[in-house]
Design a protein around this motif. Structure first.
Motif, mmCIF file in Angstrom:
data_model
loop_
_atom_site.group_PDB
_atom_site.id
_atom_site.type_symbol
_atom_site.label_atom_id
_atom_site.label_comp_id
_atom_site.label_asym_id
_atom_site.label_seq_id
_atom_site.Cartn_x
_atom_site.Cartn_y
_atom_site.Cartn_z
ATOM 1 N N TYR A 131 40.182 47.821 35.266
ATOM 2 C CA TYR A 131 39.985 47.833 36.720
ATOM 3 C C TYR A 131 39.324 46.525 37.185
ATOM 4 N N MET A 132 38.278 46.109 36.477
ATOM 5 C CA MET A 132 37.542 44.902 36.873
ATOM 6 C C MET A 132 38.393 43.644 36.718
ATOM 7 N N LEU A 133 39.157 43.566 35.645
ATOM 8 C CA LEU A 133 40.029 42.403 35.468
ATOM 9 C C LEU A 133 41.026 42.298 36.624
ATOM 10 N N LYS A 134 41.615 43.416 37.005
ATOM 11 C CA LYS A 134 42.565 43.401 38.129
ATOM 12 C C LYS A 134 41.844 43.065 39.435
ATOM 13 N N LEU A 135 40.667 43.644 39.622
ATOM 14 C CA LEU A 135 39.904 43.441 40.853
ATOM 15 C C LEU A 135 39.508 41.973 41.040
ATOM 16 N N ILE A 136 39.048 41.340 39.961
ATOM 17 C CA ILE A 136 38.468 39.999 40.056
ATOM 18 C C ILE A 136 39.466 38.891 39.736
ATOM 19 N N TYR A 137 40.413 39.165 38.833
ATOM 20 C CA TYR A 137 41.261 38.093 38.324
ATOM 21 C C TYR A 137 42.735 38.207 38.672
ATOM 22 N N SER A 138 43.096 39.116 39.573
ATOM 23 C CA SER A 138 44.489 39.126 40.035
ATOM 24 C C SER A 138 44.729 37.809 40.774
#
Length: 167
Positions: free
Chosen positions: A41-48
């Motif tokens: 979730y955090m990777l998608k939230l921050i690094y999309s």
């Protein structure tokens, strides 16, 4: 530190590289701290790509690419806060196999120089309370000023220390 280490400010063309590096670094850094669903979730939230584009354009974060020769090995980002003289370090990551050899220190010194030239008196950051990077930041002069739990959506929180260093 290897003499081929170089820094350059990132632009929109670097978004995919930053995201790729985060996909390599985050599971090693946070895999033992947060559950896999939260990590994803955090990777998608921050690094999309859309999120990184917003951080660069709307949030005015300065992104730094760290390279050895032509190979990207890390990145960082920072921006001014609402408080006069206070900048926030949002990201500082070096590939796992390349940590502990002076790269992080060199990146921080670059950032110290940059924010100092912009009138900063303090550099602030958040670090997960269980992230071993806290020791690195303490060696670099940062001190814990408080704890905070930051809601990031999906019933997830970032459980952080807020650290500061005078620059």
């Amino acid at each position: 530190m290897e003499p081929s280490l170089s820094f350059r400010f990132a632009d929109l063309d670097d978004i995919n590289t930053i995201g790729f590096l985060a996909q390599q670094i985050w599971p090693v850094t946070y895999g033992h701290i947060v559950p896999p669903q939260q990590l994803d979730y955090m990777l998608k939230l921050i690094y999309s790509p859309a999120s990184l584009r917003r951080q660069m354009t709307e949030d005015k974060q300065r992104f730094l690419m760290v390279e050895e020769g032509e190979e990207p090995v890390g990145f960082a980002s920072w921006a001014p806060t609402e408080e006069p003289g206070v900048y926030k370090l949002h990201k500082l990551y070096v590939q796992t196999g390349r940590q502990g050899q002076g790269r992080g220190r060199a990146i921080l010194h670059f950032i110290f120089d940059d924010v100092r030239a912009r009138g900063a008196k303090t550099l602030r950051l958040n670090v997960n309370r269980y992230n071993k990077a806290r020791r690195f930041y303490e060696k670099m002069g940062f001190s814990v000023v408080r704890e905070e739990d930051v809601p990031i959506g999906n019933d997830y929180f970032m459980n952080d220390f807020v650290m500061e260093v005078p620059v």
